[in-house]
Design a protein around this motif. Structure first.
Motif, PDB file in Angstrom:
ATOM      1  N   LYS A 190       0.818  -1.220   0.000  1.00 47.80           N
ATOM      2  CA  LYS A 190       0.000   0.000   0.000  1.00 47.80           C
ATOM      3  C   LYS A 190       0.850   1.267   0.000  1.00 47.80           C
ATOM      4  CE  LYS A 190      -4.041   2.004   2.270  1.00 47.80           C
ATOM      5  NZ  LYS A 190      -5.021   1.875   3.379  1.00 47.80           N
ATOM      6  N   GLU A 191       2.002   1.204   0.641  1.00 45.69           N
ATOM      7  CA  GLU A 191       2.870   2.388   0.730  1.00 45.69           C
ATOM      8  C   GLU A 191       4.047   2.317  -0.245  1.00 45.69           C
ATOM      9  OE1 GLU A 191       1.873   4.816   2.615  1.00 45.69           O
ATOM     10  OE2 GLU A 191       0.198   3.622   3.371  1.00 45.69           O
ATOM     11  N   GLN A 192       4.042   1.336  -1.156  1.00 44.80           N
ATOM     12  CA  GLN A 192       5.172   1.165  -2.070  1.00 44.80           C
ATOM     13  C   GLN A 192       4.727   1.417  -3.516  1.00 44.80           C
ATOM     14  OE1 GLN A 192       8.171   0.771  -1.019  1.00 44.80           O
ATOM     15  NE2 GLN A 192       7.671   0.373   1.131  1.00 44.80           N
ATOM     16  N   PRO A 193       5.176   2.500  -4.142  1.00 46.80           N
ATOM     17  CA  PRO A 193       4.750   2.789  -5.521  1.00 46.80           C
ATOM     18  C   PRO A 193       5.381   1.869  -6.565  1.00 46.80           C
ATOM     19  CG  PRO A 193       6.344   4.419  -4.788  1.00 46.80           C
ATOM     20  CD  PRO A 193       6.031   3.571  -3.590  1.00 46.80           C
ATOM     21  N   VAL A 194       6.487   1.206  -6.203  1.00 47.71           N
ATOM     22  CA  VAL A 194       7.194   0.339  -7.145  1.00 47.71           C
ATOM     23  C   VAL A 194       7.445  -1.016  -6.494  1.00 47.71           C
ATOM     24  CG1 VAL A 194       9.281   0.020  -8.532  1.00 47.71           C
ATOM     25  CG2 VAL A 194       8.315   2.318  -8.249  1.00 47.71           C
ATOM     26  N   PHE A 195       6.991  -2.092  -7.134  1.00 49.96           N
ATOM     27  CA  PHE A 195       7.252  -3.439  -6.625  1.00 49.96           C
ATOM     28  C   PHE A 195       6.980  -4.453  -7.728  1.00 49.96           C
ATOM     29  CE2 PHE A 195       2.743  -2.757  -5.870  1.00 49.96           C
ATOM     30  CZ  PHE A 195       2.144  -3.976  -6.185  1.00 49.96           C
ATOM     31  N   ALA A 196       7.436  -5.678  -7.497  1.00 51.54           N
ATOM     32  CA  ALA A 196       7.130  -6.788  -8.393  1.00 51.54           C
ATOM     33  C   ALA A 196       6.310  -7.805  -7.615  1.00 51.54           C
ATOM     34  CB  ALA A 196       8.409  -7.444  -8.904  1.00 51.54           C
ATOM     35  N   LEU A 197       5.468  -8.540  -8.335  1.00 48.16           N
ATOM     36  CA  LEU A 197       4.692  -9.618  -7.729  1.00 48.16           C
ATOM     37  C   LEU A 197       4.859 -10.878  -8.562  1.00 48.16           C
ATOM     38  CD1 LEU A 197       1.285  -9.610  -6.033  1.00 48.16           C
ATOM     39  CD2 LEU A 197       1.559 -11.106  -8.025  1.00 48.16           C
ATOM     40  N   PHE A 198       5.190 -11.992  -7.903  1.00 53.34           N
ATOM     41  CA  PHE A 198       5.254 -13.291  -8.554  1.00 53.34           C
ATOM     42  C   PHE A 198       4.036 -14.089  -8.119  1.00 53.34           C
ATOM     43  CE2 PHE A 198      10.214 -13.270  -8.515  1.00 53.34           C
ATOM     44  CZ  PHE A 198      10.222 -12.260  -9.458  1.00 53.34           C
ATOM     45  N   GLN A 203       0.046 -22.052 -13.080  1.00 55.33           N
ATOM     46  CA  GLN A 203       1.058 -21.420 -13.917  1.00 55.33           C
ATOM     47  C   GLN A 203       1.587 -20.216 -13.163  1.00 55.33           C
ATOM     48  OE1 GLN A 203      -0.508 -19.714 -17.514  1.00 55.33           O
ATOM     49  NE2 GLN A 203      -2.390 -19.035 -16.548  1.00 55.33           N
ATOM     50  N   SER A 204       2.796 -19.799 -13.461  1.00 56.20           N
ATOM     51  CA  SER A 204       3.401 -18.696 -12.732  1.00 56.20           C
ATOM     52  C   SER A 204       3.567 -17.487 -13.646  1.00 56.20           C
ATOM     53  CB  SER A 204       4.755 -19.117 -12.155  1.00 56.20           C
ATOM     54  OG  SER A 204       4.568 -20.118 -11.171  1.00 56.20           O
ATOM     55  N   LEU A 205       3.243 -16.313 -13.102  1.00 60.25           N
ATOM     56  CA  LEU A 205       3.310 -15.059 -13.839  1.00 60.25           C
ATOM     57  C   LEU A 205       3.981 -14.011 -12.957  1.00 60.25           C
ATOM     58  CD1 LEU A 205      -0.400 -15.016 -15.061  1.00 60.25           C
ATOM     59  CD2 LEU A 205       1.581 -15.491 -16.520  1.00 60.25           C
ATOM     60  N   SER A 206       4.441 -12.955 -13.581  1.00 63.65           N
ATOM     61  CA  SER A 206       4.977 -11.830 -12.816  1.00 63.65           C
ATOM     62  C   SER A 206       4.262 -10.559 -13.234  1.00 63.65           C
ATOM     63  CB  SER A 206       6.484 -11.677 -13.049  1.00 63.65           C
ATOM     64  OG  SER A 206       6.747 -11.259 -14.375  1.00 63.65           O
ATOM     65  N   HIS A 215       2.723  -3.989 -15.578  1.00 67.35           N
ATOM     66  CA  HIS A 215       3.359  -4.669 -16.699  1.00 67.35           C
ATOM     67  C   HIS A 215       3.455  -6.149 -16.342  1.00 67.35           C
ATOM     68  CE1 HIS A 215       4.619  -0.654 -18.139  1.00 67.35           C
ATOM     69  NE2 HIS A 215       4.853  -0.414 -16.857  1.00 67.35           N
ATOM     70  N   THR A 216       2.725  -6.991 -17.069  1.00 65.89           N
ATOM     71  CA  THR A 216       2.676  -8.406 -16.727  1.00 65.89           C
ATOM     72  C   THR A 216       3.455  -9.234 -17.739  1.00 65.89           C
ATOM     73  OG1 THR A 216       1.180 -10.253 -16.209  1.00 65.89           O
ATOM     74  CG2 THR A 216       0.543  -8.829 -18.009  1.00 65.89           C
ATOM     75  N   GLY A 217       3.926 -10.390 -17.277  1.00 67.73           N
ATOM     76  CA  GLY A 217       4.679 -11.272 -18.154  1.00 67.73           C
ATOM     77  C   GLY A 217       5.081 -12.539 -17.425  1.00 67.73           C
ATOM     78  N   ARG A 218       6.076 -13.230 -17.961  1.00 68.52           N
ATOM     79  CA  ARG A 218       6.587 -14.449 -17.338  1.00 68.52           C
ATOM     80  C   ARG A 218       7.681 -14.091 -16.331  1.00 68.52           C
ATOM     81  NH1 ARG A 218       2.760 -18.296 -18.143  1.00 68.52           N
ATOM     82  NH2 ARG A 218       2.016 -18.215 -20.280  1.00 68.52           N
ATOM     83  N   LEU A 219       8.424 -15.095 -15.891  1.00 67.06           N
ATOM     84  CA  LEU A 219       9.433 -14.885 -14.861  1.00 67.06           C
ATOM     85  C   LEU A 219      10.836 -14.693 -15.427  1.00 67.06           C
ATOM     86  CD1 LEU A 219       8.281 -17.558 -12.250  1.00 67.06           C
ATOM     87  CD2 LEU A 219       7.868 -15.101 -12.190  1.00 67.06           C
ATOM     88  N   GLY A 220      10.994 -14.764 -16.747  1.00 66.78           N
ATOM     89  CA  GLY A 220      12.316 -14.653 -17.341  1.00 66.78           C
ATOM     90  C   GLY A 220      12.856 -16.017 -17.745  1.00 66.78           C
ATOM     91  N   SER A 227      12.412 -21.395 -19.901  1.00 66.97           N
ATOM     92  CA  SER A 227      11.531 -20.428 -19.256  1.00 66.97           C
ATOM     93  C   SER A 227      11.416 -20.762 -17.774  1.00 66.97           C
ATOM     94  CB  SER A 227      10.145 -20.466 -19.904  1.00 66.97           C
ATOM     95  OG  SER A 227       9.212 -19.778 -19.105  1.00 66.97           O
ATOM     96  N   LEU A 228      11.649 -19.774 -16.913  1.00 65.08           N
ATOM     97  CA  LEU A 228      11.503 -20.007 -15.473  1.00 65.08           C
ATOM     98  C   LEU A 228      10.061 -20.346 -15.118  1.00 65.08           C
ATOM     99  CD1 LEU A 228      13.777 -17.173 -14.028  1.00 65.08           C
ATOM    100  CD2 LEU A 228      14.245 -19.626 -14.049  1.00 65.08           C
ATOM    101  N   ALA A 229       9.116 -19.817 -15.885  1.00 69.51           N
ATOM    102  CA  ALA A 229       7.703 -20.121 -15.616  1.00 69.51           C
ATOM    103  C   ALA A 229       7.399 -21.595 -15.846  1.00 69.51           C
ATOM    104  CB  ALA A 229       6.799 -19.253 -16.487  1.00 69.51           C
ATOM    105  N   ALA A 230       8.178 -22.249 -16.725  1.00 74.34           N
ATOM    106  CA  ALA A 230       7.986 -23.685 -16.958  1.00 74.34           C
ATOM    107  C   ALA A 230       8.563 -24.513 -15.821  1.00 74.34           C
ATOM    108  CB  ALA A 230       8.630 -24.088 -18.277  1.00 74.34           C
TER     109      ALA A 230
END
Length: 349
Positions: A190-198, A203-206, A215-220, A227-230
């Motif tokens: 709530k107090e963080q304007p910049v972060f990532a979520l896994f 299936q896994s997404l970021s 900005h959504t996508g895979r894990l790299g 693929s890390l998502a695999a």
């Protein structure tokens, strides 16, 4: 030569400005609105009367008297004038929530799914939500849906069918986006304007949340190009366990076994942690991300995973981002769907 705005356009702009001011500044008096927006009192009175007729604004108490005469009546936005529904579709069930325009929950229901979700099943869920208060139906303006297991193509089809049946706008997003919105609005970020979520599960997404932009996508990619998502998904976890043990139980049982220090389970969890540590180090390097939220179905039982990720990260980099469990747990995507629907509704009132 630029065209002058028409009277109708000016009325719409004044209405929108006034409504936003009441939402953000209320409770506020008519005289303060006139001063704030540089509009004449007659215009304020006319628009406020219209908004009160629509139920969007209500009078509430009196303000301080800054001179002689009566105390000014204060106005506030009526969050319950319009309602929204957020829906999260899981493996064998779907959960819906009715909320007002402030995101405050009013009703919640869960229905079991015997087969793939359908528009008819979603309509049944809305009827269940309305059963608590039939008056909800008349105030409903939009819905938002997400799914842990189904593709966006499936969701787009459901959206179209549901819009046809309900006659209301329906939006849909992937789970990582919804979970990020939930955590940003009322969760750990709530107090963080910049972060990532896994988002970890079937299936896994970021999702990268940068000053409200998602900005959504895979894990790299792993070092070997995979693929890390695999790797980091239900099948990946079960396969890693099967290599060491010869069987492939469901993820909650693997995490439970890792909690009890079973070697094959610990090895499988460490493999997931290594991949996630690499993904976290990558987003830190790419975008300067300082916080990575772990969300999704795995958060129910994945407490052995979090310290393993932190340990693997420490071995990769001296400037590791903070690994944070989703504060909303498995409700992050449902709450995110609620707030996404609120955003859509805010553009229509």
């Amino acid at each position: 030569m630029p065209l002058s705005p028409t009277p109708e356009l000016m009325r719409q702009q004044n209405r929108a400005m006034l409504l936003q001011a009441i939402q953000e500044q209320g409770p506020i008096s008519r005289i303060d609105l006139a001063s704030l927006l540089n509009l004449n009192p007659a215009t304020i009175t006319r628009i406020v009367r219209m908004l009160m007729d629509e139920g969007l604004v209500i009078e509430e108490g009196e303000g301080e008297n800054k001179g002689a005469g009566r105390k000014p009546v204060l106005l506030r936005f009526n969050h319950r004038a319009r309602l929204i529904i957020g829906i999260n579709i899981a493996h064998h069930q779907m959960t819906g929530m009715v909320a007002d325009l402030g995101g405050n929950p009013l009703s919640r229901r869960t229905l079991l799914l015997a087969k793939k979700p359908s528009a008819e099943a979603l309509v049944d869920l809305t009827e269940e939500l309305f059963s608590e208060n039939p008056g909800f139906r008349q105030r409903l303006v939009t819905l938002c849906i997400g799914s842990e297991k189904h593709s966006m193509d499936t969701l787009y089809t459901l959206r179209t069918e549901l819009e046809h049946q309900l006659g209301l706008p329906v939006s849909c997003y992937d789970q990582a986006v919804l979970a990020a919105v939930g955590e940003a609005e009322v969760g750990s970020m709530k107090e963080q304007p910049v972060f990532a979520l896994f988002y970890l599960g079937h299936q896994s997404l970021s999702c990268l949340s940068i000053n409200g932009q998602l900005h959504t996508g895979r894990l790299g990619l792993a070092a070997d190009g995979r693929s890390l998502a695999a790797v980091v998904c239900e099948d990946g976890l079960m396969n890693a366990y099967q290599v060491a043990n010869g069987s492939s139980p469901q993820p909650p049982l693997i995490f439970e076994a890792a909690r009890n220090a079973a070697p094959a389970a610990v090895q499988a969890v460490e493999m997931m942690a290594a991949a996630l540590a690499q993904a976290a180090a990558w987003v830190k390097h790419l975008a300067g991300i300082q916080h990575v939220v772990i969300a999704g179905p795995w958060i129910r039982s994945a407490d052995p995973l979090l310290p393993a990720i932190r340990r693997q990260l420490a071995a990769l980099t001296e400037e590791a981002p903070e690994i944070v469990p989703a504060a909303l747990k498995t409700d992050a995507s449902l709450i995110g769907a609620v707030y996404m629907a609120v955003r859509v509704a805010d553009t229509t009132v």
